[in-house]
Design a protein around this motif. Structure first.
Motif, PDB file in Angstrom:
ATOM      1  N   VAL A 151      -7.124   1.542   4.688  1.00  0.00           N
ATOM      2  CA  VAL A 151      -6.561   2.809   4.066  1.00  0.00           C
ATOM      3  C   VAL A 151      -7.403   3.764   3.642  1.00  0.00           C
ATOM      4  O   VAL A 151      -8.750   3.464   3.408  1.00  0.00           O
ATOM      5  CB  VAL A 151      -5.660   2.001   2.885  1.00  0.00           C
ATOM      6  CG1 VAL A 151      -4.709   1.052   3.230  1.00  0.00           C
ATOM      7  CG2 VAL A 151      -6.666   1.352   1.638  1.00  0.00           C
ATOM      8  N   ALA A 152      -6.882   5.033   3.353  1.00  0.00           N
ATOM      9  CA  ALA A 152      -7.860   5.976   3.117  1.00  0.00           C
ATOM     10  C   ALA A 152      -8.284   5.722   1.551  1.00  0.00           C
ATOM     11  O   ALA A 152      -9.368   6.018   1.212  1.00  0.00           O
ATOM     12  CB  ALA A 152      -7.046   7.367   2.800  1.00  0.00           C
ATOM     13  N   ASP A 153      -7.666   4.939   0.815  1.00  0.00           N
ATOM     14  CA  ASP A 153      -7.934   4.935  -0.617  1.00  0.00           C
ATOM     15  C   ASP A 153      -6.821   3.864  -1.396  1.00  0.00           C
ATOM     16  O   ASP A 153      -5.775   3.730  -0.764  1.00  0.00           O
ATOM     17  CB  ASP A 153      -7.865   5.924  -1.682  1.00  0.00           C
ATOM     18  CG  ASP A 153      -8.906   5.908  -2.660  1.00  0.00           C
ATOM     19  OD1 ASP A 153      -9.627   4.661  -2.864  1.00  0.00           O
ATOM     20  OD2 ASP A 153      -9.015   6.662  -3.456  1.00  0.00           O
ATOM     21  N   VAL A 154      -7.164   2.868  -2.151  1.00  0.00           N
ATOM     22  CA  VAL A 154      -6.082   1.780  -2.811  1.00  0.00           C
ATOM     23  C   VAL A 154      -5.330   2.665  -3.551  1.00  0.00           C
ATOM     24  O   VAL A 154      -5.638   3.126  -4.623  1.00  0.00           O
ATOM     25  CB  VAL A 154      -7.149   0.491  -3.622  1.00  0.00           C
ATOM     26  CG1 VAL A 154      -6.141   0.002  -3.807  1.00  0.00           C
ATOM     27  CG2 VAL A 154      -8.036   0.098  -2.436  1.00  0.00           C
ATOM     28  N   PRO A 155      -4.117   2.581  -3.548  1.00  0.00           N
ATOM     29  CA  PRO A 155      -3.027   3.226  -4.535  1.00  0.00           C
ATOM     30  C   PRO A 155      -3.074   2.589  -5.727  1.00  0.00           C
ATOM     31  O   PRO A 155      -3.273   1.142  -6.180  1.00  0.00           O
ATOM     32  CB  PRO A 155      -1.894   2.716  -3.874  1.00  0.00           C
ATOM     33  CG  PRO A 155      -2.189   2.443  -2.269  1.00  0.00           C
ATOM     34  CD  PRO A 155      -3.161   1.879  -2.286  1.00  0.00           C
TER      35      PRO A 155
END
Length: 222
Positions: A158-162
């Motif tokens: 993922v681009a970043d963890v939500p």
């Protein structure tokens, strides 16, 4: 192919050199039959140091199993215990869920692709692993109705963890994900210390296919 020799070579030549030295993890990799979670067409790739394709009739993009060394390192660094509940996002073939199931009390694994959800369910049933539940669902929002979890693992990048996923951890819980953009991605372990306190450590560099429906950063063109 000599299956047991190939399994031994996978552990000794790929996994152990990647600093996977926990004897319980190494023993587990020797008994959970990875080849039984690989599509028949790619069975010869079961022990290779590479992603294994997971074909689907419903997915817009080809899905993959992560390389064995990446799965093993994540399993070791998450340090799952028998009393813990685990959420996996991205069931794939069910192999990582099988490994987690041997170490946890209960595992729920979410898979957005219906073909792969069924494939994982069949593989886990055939392997006799009864404490793993496969749910065909979009994992981008996690599973708030069953939170909090002791462990969350994203079996893809993922681009970043939500923040919403981090909020589904118990205090003391851990979340592992591969984050970033090509060509640079890193496996990251985030621990929830308190309600609003999270600490993250980067574990190793790697790359992995994207999980579906997670936000991507905006791209501006001039």
């Amino acid at each position: 192919m000599n299956t047991e020799q190939a399994r031994f070579n996978m552990i000794e030549q790929q996994i152990r050199p990647w600093e996977v030295l926990d004897p319980t993890v190494l023993a587990l990799l020797a008994v959970v039959r990875r080849e039984d979670f690989v599509p028949q067409a790619y069975r010869s790739m079961a022990f290779m140091d590479t992603e294994v394709p997971l074909p689907s009739t419903t997915s817009p993009a080809l899905q993959h199993m992560l390389p064995p060394r990446v799965e093993a390192r994540l399993l070791q660094d998450l340090d799952v215990h028998k009393h813990e509940r685990v959420l996996e996002i991205g069931a794939g073939s069910g192999y990582m869920a099988a490994l987690l199931g041997h170490r946890a009390q209960q595992v729920t694994t979410l898979e957005i692709d219906p073909d792969l959800a069924q494939f994982a369910r069949q593989n886990l049933e055939r392997a006799g692993i009864g404490n793993v539940k496969v749910v065909q669902a979009d994992g981008a929002k996690g599973l708030p109705g069953e939170a909090p979890f002791d462990v969350i693992v994203l079996s893809g990048s993922v681009a970043d963890v939500p923040p919403g996923l981090l909020g589904q951890l118990k205090t003391g819980g851990r979340l592992a994900a591969i984050v970033g953009q090509l060509p640079i991605m890193r496996a990251r372990l985030t621990t929830r210390r308190s309600e609003h306190d999270f600490v993250s450590v980067d574990l190793f560099d790697t790359v992995a296919p994207r999980l579906r429906n997670f936000d991507e950063p905006s791209r501006f063109s001039f």
